[in-house]
Design a protein around this motif. Structure first.
Motif, PDB file in Angstrom:
ATOM      1  N   ASP A 238       0.831  -1.205   0.000  1.00 17.32           N
ATOM      2  CA  ASP A 238       0.000   0.000   0.000  1.00 17.32           C
ATOM      3  C   ASP A 238       0.866   1.256   0.000  1.00 17.32           C
ATOM      4  OD1 ASP A 238      -2.191  -1.638   0.055  1.00 17.32           O
ATOM      5  OD2 ASP A 238      -2.511  -1.473   2.217  1.00 17.32           O
ATOM      6  N   SER A 239       1.920   1.233   0.827  1.00 17.67           N
ATOM      7  CA  SER A 239       2.809   2.391   0.898  1.00 17.67           C
ATOM      8  C   SER A 239       3.503   2.629  -0.440  1.00 17.67           C
ATOM      9  CB  SER A 239       3.855   2.180   2.003  1.00 17.67           C
ATOM     10  OG  SER A 239       4.802   3.218   2.010  1.00 17.67           O
ATOM     11  N   LEU A 240       3.961   1.529  -1.038  1.00 14.77           N
ATOM     12  CA  LEU A 240       4.630   1.649  -2.338  1.00 14.77           C
ATOM     13  C   LEU A 240       3.668   2.179  -3.389  1.00 14.77           C
ATOM     14  CD1 LEU A 240       7.293   1.072  -3.869  1.00 14.77           C
ATOM     15  CD2 LEU A 240       6.339  -1.165  -4.468  1.00 14.77           C
TER      16      LEU A 240
ATOM     17  N   LEU B 168       1.923  -5.357  -7.706  1.00 11.10           N
ATOM     18  CA  LEU B 168       3.029  -4.433  -7.976  1.00 11.10           C
ATOM     19  C   LEU B 168       2.868  -3.768  -9.341  1.00 11.10           C
ATOM     20  CD1 LEU B 168       6.009  -6.558  -6.603  1.00 11.10           C
ATOM     21  CD2 LEU B 168       5.074  -4.470  -5.597  1.00 11.10           C
ATOM     22  N   TYR B 169       2.210  -4.485 -10.232  1.00 11.52           N
ATOM     23  CA  TYR B 169       2.003  -3.924 -11.578  1.00 11.52           C
ATOM     24  C   TYR B 169       1.233  -2.606 -11.507  1.00 11.52           C
ATOM     25  CZ  TYR B 169       0.259  -3.532 -16.367  1.00 11.52           C
ATOM     26  OH  TYR B 169      -0.054  -3.076 -17.616  1.00 11.52           O
ATOM     27  N   LYS B 170       0.299  -2.519 -10.537  1.00  6.44           N
ATOM     28  CA  LYS B 170      -0.475  -1.280 -10.386  1.00  6.44           C
ATOM     29  C   LYS B 170       0.440  -0.117 -10.024  1.00  6.44           C
ATOM     30  CE  LYS B 170      -4.625  -3.766  -8.885  1.00  6.44           C
ATOM     31  NZ  LYS B 170      -5.593  -3.966  -7.784  1.00  6.44           N
ATOM     32  N   SER B 171       1.365  -0.370  -9.079  1.00  6.99           N
ATOM     33  CA  SER B 171       2.293   0.706  -8.717  1.00  6.99           C
ATOM     34  C   SER B 171       3.269   0.974  -9.862  1.00  6.99           C
ATOM     35  CB  SER B 171       3.063   0.332  -7.441  1.00  6.99           C
ATOM     36  OG  SER B 171       3.846  -0.832  -7.631  1.00  6.99           O
ATOM     37  N   PHE B 172       3.602  -0.074 -10.612  1.00  9.05           N
ATOM     38  CA  PHE B 172       4.472   0.107 -11.774  1.00  9.05           C
ATOM     39  C   PHE B 172       3.796   1.005 -12.812  1.00  9.05           C
ATOM     40  CE2 PHE B 172       5.762  -1.487 -16.046  1.00  9.05           C
ATOM     41  CZ  PHE B 172       7.075  -1.039 -16.023  1.00  9.05           C
ATOM     42  N   VAL B 173       2.493   0.790 -13.000  1.00  8.14           N
ATOM     43  CA  VAL B 173       1.733   1.640 -13.921  1.00  8.14           C
ATOM     44  C   VAL B 173       1.748   3.083 -13.424  1.00  8.14           C
ATOM     45  CG1 VAL B 173      -0.582   2.135 -14.799  1.00  8.14           C
ATOM     46  CG2 VAL B 173       0.287  -0.198 -14.837  1.00  8.14           C
ATOM     47  N   SER B 174       1.621   3.264 -12.089  1.00  8.15           N
ATOM     48  CA  SER B 174       1.691   4.618 -11.529  1.00  8.15           C
ATOM     49  C   SER B 174       3.052   5.238 -11.804  1.00  8.15           C
ATOM     50  CB  SER B 174       1.429   4.584 -10.020  1.00  8.15           C
ATOM     51  OG  SER B 174       0.117   4.148  -9.737  1.00  8.15           O
ATOM     52  N   GLN B 175       4.107   4.429 -11.687  1.00  6.42           N
ATOM     53  CA  GLN B 175       5.446   4.930 -11.988  1.00  6.42           C
ATOM     54  C   GLN B 175       5.559   5.330 -13.459  1.00  6.42           C
ATOM     55  OE1 GLN B 175       8.609   4.949  -9.578  1.00  6.42           O
ATOM     56  NE2 GLN B 175       6.617   5.628  -8.836  1.00  6.42           N
ATOM     57  N   LEU B 176       4.984   4.512 -14.328  1.00 11.33           N
ATOM     58  CA  LEU B 176       5.013   4.852 -15.754  1.00 11.33           C
ATOM     59  C   LEU B 176       4.236   6.134 -16.028  1.00 11.33           C
ATOM     60  CD1 LEU B 176       4.570   1.386 -17.524  1.00 11.33           C
ATOM     61  CD2 LEU B 176       6.666   2.694 -17.197  1.00 11.33           C
TER      62      LEU B 176
ATOM     63  N   GLY C 106       4.903  10.142  -6.864  1.00 14.31           N
ATOM     64  CA  GLY C 106       6.094  10.537  -7.614  1.00 14.31           C
ATOM     65  C   GLY C 106       6.951   9.341  -7.980  1.00 14.31           C
ATOM     66  N   ILE C 107       8.059   9.607  -8.642  1.00 14.29           N
ATOM     67  CA  ILE C 107       8.961   8.554  -9.096  1.00 14.29           C
ATOM     68  C   ILE C 107       9.849   8.108  -7.934  1.00 14.29           C
ATOM     69  CG2 ILE C 107      10.845   7.996 -10.677  1.00 14.29           C
ATOM     70  CD1 ILE C 107       9.609  10.008 -12.630  1.00 14.29           C
ATOM     71  N   ILE C 108       9.965   6.799  -7.748  1.00  9.43           N
ATOM     72  CA  ILE C 108      10.783   6.214  -6.682  1.00  9.43           C
ATOM     73  C   ILE C 108      12.076   5.714  -7.311  1.00  9.43           C
ATOM     74  CG2 ILE C 108      10.873   4.468  -4.875  1.00  9.43           C
ATOM     75  CD1 ILE C 108       7.809   4.496  -4.861  1.00  9.43           C
ATOM     76  N   ASP C 109      13.186   6.228  -6.824  1.00  6.60           N
ATOM     77  CA  ASP C 109      14.472   5.906  -7.454  1.00  6.60           C
ATOM     78  C   ASP C 109      14.797   4.415  -7.364  1.00  6.60           C
ATOM     79  OD1 ASP C 109      14.816   8.544  -8.138  1.00  6.60           O
ATOM     80  OD2 ASP C 109      15.884   9.043  -6.283  1.00  6.60           O
ATOM     81  N   ASP C 110      14.568   3.800  -6.188  1.00  3.14           N
ATOM     82  CA  ASP C 110      14.910   2.387  -6.007  1.00  3.14           C
ATOM     83  C   ASP C 110      13.660   1.516  -6.075  1.00  3.14           C
ATOM     84  OD1 ASP C 110      13.832   3.393  -3.689  1.00  3.14           O
ATOM     85  OD2 ASP C 110      15.098   2.194  -2.357  1.00  3.14           O
ATOM     86  N   TYR C 111      12.751   1.870  -6.956  1.00  2.00           N
ATOM     87  CA  TYR C 111      11.468   1.169  -7.043  1.00  2.00           C
ATOM     88  C   TYR C 111      11.662  -0.329  -7.288  1.00  2.00           C
ATOM     89  CZ  TYR C 111       7.074  -0.471  -9.009  1.00  2.00           C
ATOM     90  OH  TYR C 111       5.947  -1.207  -9.272  1.00  2.00           O
ATOM     91  N   LYS C 112      12.504  -0.698  -8.219  1.00  2.00           N
ATOM     92  CA  LYS C 112      12.675  -2.115  -8.552  1.00  2.00           C
ATOM     93  C   LYS C 112      13.244  -2.885  -7.370  1.00  2.00           C
ATOM     94  CE  LYS C 112      14.496  -5.143 -12.177  1.00  2.00           C
ATOM     95  NZ  LYS C 112      15.241  -5.197 -13.450  1.00  2.00           N
ATOM     96  N   ASP C 113      14.176  -2.292  -6.632  1.00  2.00           N
ATOM     97  CA  ASP C 113      14.739  -2.960  -5.450  1.00  2.00           C
ATOM     98  C   ASP C 113      13.661  -3.169  -4.391  1.00  2.00           C
ATOM     99  OD1 ASP C 113      17.210  -3.026  -6.633  1.00  2.00           O
ATOM    100  OD2 ASP C 113      17.904  -1.164  -5.696  1.00  2.00           O
TER     101      ASP C 113
END
Length: 722
Positions: free
Chosen positions: A305-307, A361-369, A314-321
């Protein structure tokens, strides 16, 4: 004291309340860390009483004073011990008078049920019944042995059979003899059951772990009964090294899957199907793995949820980690808790868990995109704004935009790949949002392109109109003989010169096709023509001033540009000069009937019939021309009258200098007295200031001349009237 719950009714129906009971009794979190105990025996043999003593339960007990030796426990009941790690099943007694002819069916059914569930199966019998067939439950033991042999073939552990001999009196009975007798009966029963070839030479000890415990009379040997009860109770302590429970690994299903397990086992027994406990356990394993899967998800849910929230912001620098850490933690928890279950079930649910987490995680990935797309939009828009400001038009628009476009898309793809897992759906999302970003950038480029073209249009229009204003008004104000030829020539040359520059900018800087820049130039020339007409109309609106100015130049100035001396000319010469000058203007008025400038210079149009067709739009109507001619004629006559008056020296009223000297000498004291009065002083100051201002603006001399003319006209009228 723990409450009890009915599991099987006296009508052999399963009561699906044990799940709620487990939750209410606080046992839902113990997983497989529990044991099952069941007890069988003759009716009214004290089974419930014994269970209450051993496990502090509250099963209903026989009250001989009120009911005699009647049936007490009906069906199957369950309760937990005080430590909440043992479930006790109290089975309805055998050899029941109340059951009648159905007792054998019920006894076999419930005994099989007890065997399927119990880690320890207690067989409660009177000491005096040892050796008897029915009272000692030998028939049931035979059924239990046969069924357990089948279950053992299904990789089951040894079962613990605990024989409890009630009302044992050490003074009357020999413990060893009783055990020997019971073991002999067991061997005899074992020899009578059907065994497959595989187990033909087996003994009951290969499948059962037997144990015996003697319980004195509850009433007549109360103290000894209680001591024996405490000894047996201690053996039911799972932490006791000498615990009665089997030392082998427990195959119990997780306790939250127990209600389903009981339901399925009872259904098989009722329908006389062959029990398949591994299959039932596999079903429970599926359930349990699903539960652990949910636990693994819940364990990282807050981080997910936090992620998701931070990904939205906004963009998270270490998102993949961070995604990798969440996956590792969740899957590690699942592995630690679920790897004990069937491998296929474990691995299948593990894959489901992995896919589920990746889906979340794909949902947050879409948010990152989305954020990357927005970032690309903003950076591109800012770069466009800095590059193309509001005050200039660039001639390298296309090249600049293409460079910014490629840089923005490249940065997006690089950053997106740094966020992405090796998953097809994630890569597809990058392509999708990359396409969206491209479309957004192309829209911004197109919007900026239109704005740049609009600015080019505006700047070009202003530049050309500013140049044309002087080029057009000068011949008209000068009333040149061939003014339209001059206007047309200047009009064309100015427009063509500027349009050559515009064409270069449109083709090279904006990569426009021929149709587009032809349309641009057509619209531009329409505007130029419209503005030029306004300039012409405005200039011609003051045509009388232009006529008077040119007439006065011809009439009042000599060939050297100096004012004529009317006193040296005769009145006839003045009139002749006036007529010559006036005749020069008679043909001028026809030039202002129509506007003779081309509407289009570089573009051929159907209405004009060619690139340089001239407009014939009306400029002055016949009435306008008549009015202007009349006013011009009147102004010319006034000029003639003024010249004649000057010729006759009408304004030669010069006063001798000595007169002004005598006037100042005799009147200066009166003058100073008048000036000391505010009523005279302030108006004189105002007039002096006004005269100084007119002088500084070069208007004093024309004002004086106008005043003289007005005075002369007034004087002439008074004289003629007199």
């Amino acid at each position: 004291m723990p409450s009890v719950i009915q599991v099987i009714t006296e009508g052999l129906e399963y009561v699906n309340d044990i799940d709620q009971y487990i939750k209410e009794e606080g046992m839902s979190d113990i997983g497989t860390a529990y044991k099952n105990i069941a007890i069988i025996g003759c009716q009214s043999s004290g089974k419930s009483t014994l269970l209450n003593v051993l496990f502090d339960t509250n099963f209903e007990q026989l009250d001989q004073n009120s009911r005699g030796m009647a049936q007490t426990t009906k069906g199957v009941w369950a309760a937990r011990n005080s430590e909440k790690n043992i479930l006790i099943f109290d089975i309805e007694g055998t050899d029941s008078r109340e059951r009648g002819d159905d007792r054998m069916t019920f006894e076999q059914t419930t005994s099989l049920f007890a065997l399927a569930l119990a880690d320890v199966l207690m067989i409660n019998l009177w000491t005096t019944d040892v050796g008897r067939y029915a009272a000692s439950n030998y028939g049931l033991l035979k059924v239990i042995f046969e069924v357990n042999l089948k279950l053992f073939a299904q990789n089951q552990n040894q079962k613990k059979l605990l024989f409890v001999l009630r009302d044992f009196n050490e003074y009357e009975h020999n413990r060893e003899k009783m055990i020997e007798l019971l073991e002999g009966n067991v061997r005899k029963i074992w020899g009578e059951i059907y065994k497959t070839e595989e187990f033909k030479d087996s003994s009951p000890h290969d499948f059962f772990d037997f144990e015996f415990h003697m319980m004195p009379h509850k009433i007549y040997q109360k103290k000894e009964f209680e001591e024996a009860g405490l000894q047996l109770k201690e053996k039911f302590n799972v932490n006791n090294p000498d615990t009665i429970f089997p030392k082998t690994e427990s195959l119990n299903v997780p306790i939250d899957g127990l209600p389903l397990y009981i339901d399925n086992c009872w259904t098989c027994i009722r329908e006389q199907k062959e029990l398949n406990l591994p299959g039932e356990r596999q079903m429970v394993a599926t359930y349990r793995c699903g539960e652990i899967k949910q636990e693994a998800i819940d364990k990282v849910q807050d981080r997910l949820d936090s992620l998701q929230q931070r990904s939205y912001e906004g963009i998270i620098d270490d998102y993949k980690d961070q995604c990798g850490n969440i996956l590792d933690e969740s899957i590690s928890h699942y592995d630690d808790s679920a790897k004990q279950y069937y491998k296929e079930t474990y691995e299948g649910v593990r894959l489901e868990l992995t896919n589920h987490l990746i889906e979340i995680l794909y949902k947050s990935f879409v948010s990152q995109l989305k954020n990357l797309t927005l970032q690309g939009d903003k950076k591109f828009a800012k770069a466009m704004k800095n590059t193309f400001n509001d005050d200039t038009v660039t001639d390298t628009f296309a090249d600049t935009c293409n460079g910014l476009f490629e840089d923005t898309i490249k940065q997006f793809e690089q950053k997106a790949k740094m966020l992405c897992f090796d998953d097809d759906s994630w890569r597809d999302a990058i392509k999708l949002y990359g396409k969206e970003l491209k479309n957004n950038l192309l829209k911004m480029i197109e919007s900026a392109r239109e704005k740049q073209k609009d600015k080019l249009f505006t700047f070009s229009l202003e530049t050309i109109v500013d140049e044309l204003e002087e080029e057009i008004t000068q011949p008209i104000k000068g009333l040149e003989d061939n003014l339209w030829d001059t206007v047309i020539e200047r009009y064309k040359s100015t427009i063509c010169e500027e349009e050559d520059k515009i064409k270069t900018i449109l083709k090279n800087g904006f990569e426009t096709e021929e149709e587009e820049y032809n349309d641009f130039l057509t619209r531009l020339e329409d505007k130029i023509y419209s503005q030029s007409k306004k300039i012409i109309f405005k200039t011609v609106s003051d045509l009388n001033s232009h006529l008077n100015r040119k007439f006065n130049t011809y009439f009042k100035k000599n060939s050297k540009g100096k004012n004529r001396d009317w006193k040296k000319m005769s009145e006839e010469e003045i009139e002749k000069l006036h007529n010559e000058c006036y005749s020069h203007f008679e043909s001028i008025f026809d030039m202002f009937k129509k506007i003779e400038i081309p509407q289009y210079v570089s573009m051929a149009t159907p209405t004009m019939g060619g690139s340089f067709g001239h407009s014939k739009e009306q400029l002055l109507s016949p009435n306008d021309i008549t009015r202007i001619k009349d006013k011009f004629q009147e102004d010319c006559e006034h000029a003639l009258e003024e010249a004649i008056r000057l010729h006759h020296n009408v304004f030669n009223n010069g006063v001798p200098l000595y007169f002004w000297v005598l006037f100042i000498f005799f009147a200066y004291d009166d003058v100073f007295r008048w000036l000391s009065s505010p009523i005279l002083f302030y108006p004189l100051c105002f007039l002096a200031t006004f005269a100084g201002l007119m002088q500084s603006l070069g208007l004093l001399s024309p004002a004086i001349t106008a005043a003289k003319v007005a005075f002369s006209l007034g004087y002439s009228q008074l004289k003629n009237g007199a």
